[in-house]
Design an enzyme around this catalytic site. Structure first.
Site, PDB file in Angstrom:
ATOM      1  N   HIS A  37      12.411  14.810 -25.150  1.00  0.00           N
ATOM      2  CA  HIS A  37      12.097  14.942 -26.577  1.00  0.00           C
ATOM      3  C   HIS A  37      10.939  15.909 -26.783  1.00  0.00           C
ATOM      4  O   HIS A  37       9.839  15.507 -27.157  1.00  0.00           O
ATOM      5  CB  HIS A  37      11.742  13.570 -27.165  1.00  0.00           C
ATOM      6  N   SER A 125      10.963   1.391 -26.848  1.00  0.00           N
ATOM      7  CA  SER A 125      11.614   0.597 -27.876  1.00  0.00           C
ATOM      8  C   SER A 125      10.659   0.612 -29.068  1.00  0.00           C
ATOM      9  O   SER A 125       9.591  -0.009 -29.039  1.00  0.00           O
ATOM     10  CB  SER A 125      11.850  -0.833 -27.391  1.00  0.00           C
ATOM     11  N   ASP A 156       6.527   8.363 -37.214  1.00  0.00           N
ATOM     12  CA  ASP A 156       6.764   7.931 -38.589  1.00  0.00           C
ATOM     13  C   ASP A 156       8.058   7.137 -38.717  1.00  0.00           C
ATOM     14  O   ASP A 156       8.160   6.207 -39.519  1.00  0.00           O
ATOM     15  CB  ASP A 156       6.741   9.104 -39.568  1.00  0.00           C
ATOM     16  N   GLU A 366       6.630 -13.681 -34.961  1.00  0.00           N
ATOM     17  CA  GLU A 366       6.963 -13.913 -33.558  1.00  0.00           C
ATOM     18  C   GLU A 366       6.942 -12.639 -32.724  1.00  0.00           C
ATOM     19  O   GLU A 366       6.626 -12.673 -31.533  1.00  0.00           O
ATOM     20  CB  GLU A 366       8.333 -14.587 -33.450  1.00  0.00           C
ATOM     21  N   PHE A 391      13.000 -19.614 -32.459  1.00  0.00           N
ATOM     22  CA  PHE A 391      12.323 -18.504 -33.115  1.00  0.00           C
ATOM     23  C   PHE A 391      11.913 -17.404 -32.147  1.00  0.00           C
ATOM     24  O   PHE A 391      11.624 -16.279 -32.566  1.00  0.00           O
ATOM     25  CB  PHE A 391      11.109 -19.011 -33.890  1.00  0.00           C
ATOM     26  N   HIS A 415      11.244 -27.766 -29.210  1.00  0.00           N
ATOM     27  CA  HIS A 415      12.308 -28.155 -30.137  1.00  0.00           C
ATOM     28  C   HIS A 415      13.632 -27.504 -29.756  1.00  0.00           C
ATOM     29  O   HIS A 415      14.318 -26.909 -30.584  1.00  0.00           O
ATOM     30  CB  HIS A 415      11.919 -27.799 -31.577  1.00  0.00           C
ATOM     31  N   ASP A 423      17.085 -31.927 -37.966  1.00  0.00           N
ATOM     32  CA  ASP A 423      16.745 -30.632 -38.569  1.00  0.00           C
ATOM     33  C   ASP A 423      17.938 -29.698 -38.669  1.00  0.00           C
ATOM     34  O   ASP A 423      17.961 -28.778 -39.482  1.00  0.00           O
ATOM     35  CB  ASP A 423      15.637 -29.945 -37.770  1.00  0.00           C
TER      36      ASP A 423
END
Length: 620
Positions: A37, A125, A156, A366, A391, A415, A423
């Site tokens: 690049h 990434s 950007d 997260e 999550f 959990h 839940d």
């Protein structure tokens, strides 16, 4: 506002020459490689020329110097520029730059990795470098209390990533005066114009809304760049230098033209561009050195953590044991904890109560949670980051890149599975074991009781790579004595003998179901072996193979997880080349769960006691 001209003409000339060298070398190495690049590198060459000459305090002969500034290329695809910087400061040779860039076996990979000692983390990434920079800056300002500065070069295009704004939000929240993001606003992304193009005023307003100081400049005005970096170093909070640049700057053939992203110049065009830029140079930069800093404090001798102890048979949730053990590990000054605003559920709040100065709340961010952990380990800390297992999927790319970086972090997902009960499926981590097993160099642990959980938390603290611990919401009986050991890669034989006709293999909550099933089977005259596979990766393959040989190849694998990629997959992979015949029943969550009690949901999923008994009976 025009920048104050503090640079003399001679200094400006030297900076122009250095910027030209960086451009030339970025072209040379990418053209030789036939990929890369270069245009993304050309736009930021002036910014880096000023930074390394006048503001980046770094001892290039000692990458481990505690006072070194940190330079993170969030736009990791601009590696030709970064490696050209390394040549300019004398860290690598011209030959290595030009002849080995992107070649097999080279440490100058297409995107930077810590294979190079001057690279803290792998990037490429997009949207990850700045969040990691926040973690490094947190360590510097709140833990090390050293005057180093963290400089992050961003593209950007990557400002469209939510993780960039999570990072700026946390930088503003924590008042990170030692953090500067440099945004190379060159207007072009991969396929064309970026979302905001050169709308610097919108960039400015967004940055300021997140509590950071915005400094808008012409990214090719050397004096303005120098002034901006000086202001950033003196700032009382986080700064973002918004630099309007031109993609491909300095090469008319590609300058400010679409369609050149990720495309090197052909040899003839590269030769012409190099000549137009003044040819190959051998400028050596001696930039500012870091301030003298004291050595790292030694770990206090004799302060071994006293892990919590539990009564056998008492019902204790493993998430409670995680919090207790983490608090105990806090006697080590290098242990830090982070959470995503669920610390009262993950039980990380127990560490926060005892060691508030080493606890960082990332709120419901997260991606930033994992990134901050990666940044903290750059500075030698041992971070434990926790949230609900479900999550962590939001941060999976950060976990993946932590593996690429070789980062040493500990993650706790609470959990998990249908065991959480009412839940419902949105909160049930049912994919986490597969996801974490797939990460390069990872360790995946799933304790069945409080004693094994506390021991495994202690095992993680010094273990390399990405370490993941799965905890449960509900309380389950303590199975082990407090002095029992749980080495990573091991397992426990909870029940068994020479006449076993079937082996029941579980992890976490399903170990208890396997024990209940074994008791029922014994009443039918069927001897069943029960294995606690608390180490899902690496798996105790020897124990599994012994079970195959002792039971005539009859295995029932039970997991509170979807069938793909979890414990069942780990067991079947271990058996792939086994010459003995094997019959495996794999019990896992195969449908979409609903709300209900843990027992109802496990029975519905086919991982309860009755289902295990039926599977074992069918095999025998």
């Amino acid at each position: 506002m025009e920048a104050e001209r503090t640079l003399g003409e001679e200094q400006l000339t030297q900076l122009r020459e250095l910027a030209a060298q960086l451009r030339v070398d970025a072209i040379r190495c990418s053209t030789r490689a036939g990929s890369g690049h270069p245009t993304s590198s050309l736009s930021a060459a002036d910014l880096l020329a000023v930074l390394i000459s006048r503001h980046l305090r770094y001892d290039w002969a000692d990458a481990c110097h505690r006072g070194n500034d940190h330079l993170v290329f969030s736009k990791g695809h601009a590696s030709p520029l970064l490696y050209s910087v390394f040549k300019a400061v004398g860290a690598i040779t011209d030959q290595e730059l030009v002849d080995t860039y992107r070649q097999f076996g080279s440490r100058l990979q297409g995107h930077p990795t810590p294979a190079l000692p001057w690279v803290d983390v792998a990037t490429g990434s997009l949207g990850q470098g700045l969040p990691v920079g926040v973690g490094i800056a947190l360590a510097g300002q709140y833990l090390d209390r050293l005057p180093f500065h963290v400089w992050v070069l961003c593209g950007d295009s990557e400002t469209a990533e939510g993780s960039i704004w999570e990072a700026l939000d946390k930088a503003g929240h924590y008042g990170l005066r030692n953090l500067t993001a440099i945004v190379d606003v060159n207007r072009f992304g991969q396929r064309g114009p970026t979302e905001l193009e050169w709308d610097l005023d919108t960039y400015r307003r967004r940055v300021e809304a997140f509590g950071c100081q915005a400094i808008v400049i012409d990214g090719h005005d050397l004096a303005a760049i120098d002034d901006a970096f000086g202001r950033a170093r003196r700032a009382t909070g986080p700064t973002v230098v918004l630099a309007r640049t031109v993609k491909g700057k300095g090469v008319p053939e590609v300058e400010n033209k679409p369609g050149w992203h990720g495309k090197p110049l052909k040899p003839d065009a590269a030769e012409q561009a190099v000549a137009a830029l003044g040819g190959v140079r051998r400028i050596r930069v001696d930039g500012p050195r870091p301030e003298p800093v004291p050595p790292a404090p030694a770990r206090p001798a004799g302060r071994r953590p006293e892990l919590p102890r539990y009564d056998r048979g008492a019902k204790v949730a493993t998430r409670n044991a995680y919090g207790d053990a983490l608090r105990a590990l806090g006697v080590r000054p290098d242990v830090v904890a982070l959470d995503g605003e669920v610390s009262d559920s993950t039980r990380a709040d127990r560490f926060a109560e005892a060691h508030a100065d080493r606890y960082f709340e990332m709120f419901i961010s997260e991606q930033q949670l994992v990134a901050a952990a990666v940044g903290l380990q750059v500075r030698g800390y041992r971070p434990f980051a926790s949230t609900f297992a479900a999550f962590l999927s939001r941060a999976y790319d950060f976990v993946r890149m932590a593996g690429v970086s070789g980062a040493d972090i500990a993650l706790s997902g609470s959990h998990a599975g249908v065991e959480i009960g009412a839940d419902g499926p949105s909160q049930m981590g049912l994919e986490d074991l597969a996801a974490m097993r797939a990460v390069q160099g990872s360790t995946v642990l799933y304790p069945s009781d409080a004693v094994s959980c506390a021991a495994l938390v202690a095992e993680m603290v010094d273990r390399k790579g990405v370490n993941y611990l799965r905890t449960t919401r509900g309380g389950h009986p303590v199975l082990y004595d407090n002095d029992e050991t749980f080495p990573v890669g091991g397992s426990k034989l909870l029940r068994g003998g020479s006449d076993d006709r079937v082996a029941l293999i579980g992890a976490g909550v399903t170990v208890h179901n396997c024990l209940g099933a074994a008791e029922e089977l014994a009443g039918e005259g069927i001897a069943a072996r029960v294995i606690d596979a608390y180490s899902v990766k690496p798996l105790d393959a020897d124990r599994v193979l012994a079970a195959v040989r002792d039971t005539g190849g009859r295995l029932v694998v039970v997991e509170d997880h979807y069938p793909e990629g979890g414990l069942g997959s780990a067991v079947l992979e271990a058996l792939a080349d086994l010459p003995e015949p094997v019959r495996v029943r794999h019990l896992a969550v195969r449908g979409l769960p609903t709300s209900g009690t843990p027992t109802q949901l496990m029975d519905q999923a086919g991982i309860g006691v009755d289902a295990i008994v039926a599977a074992a009976r069918a095999l025998t």
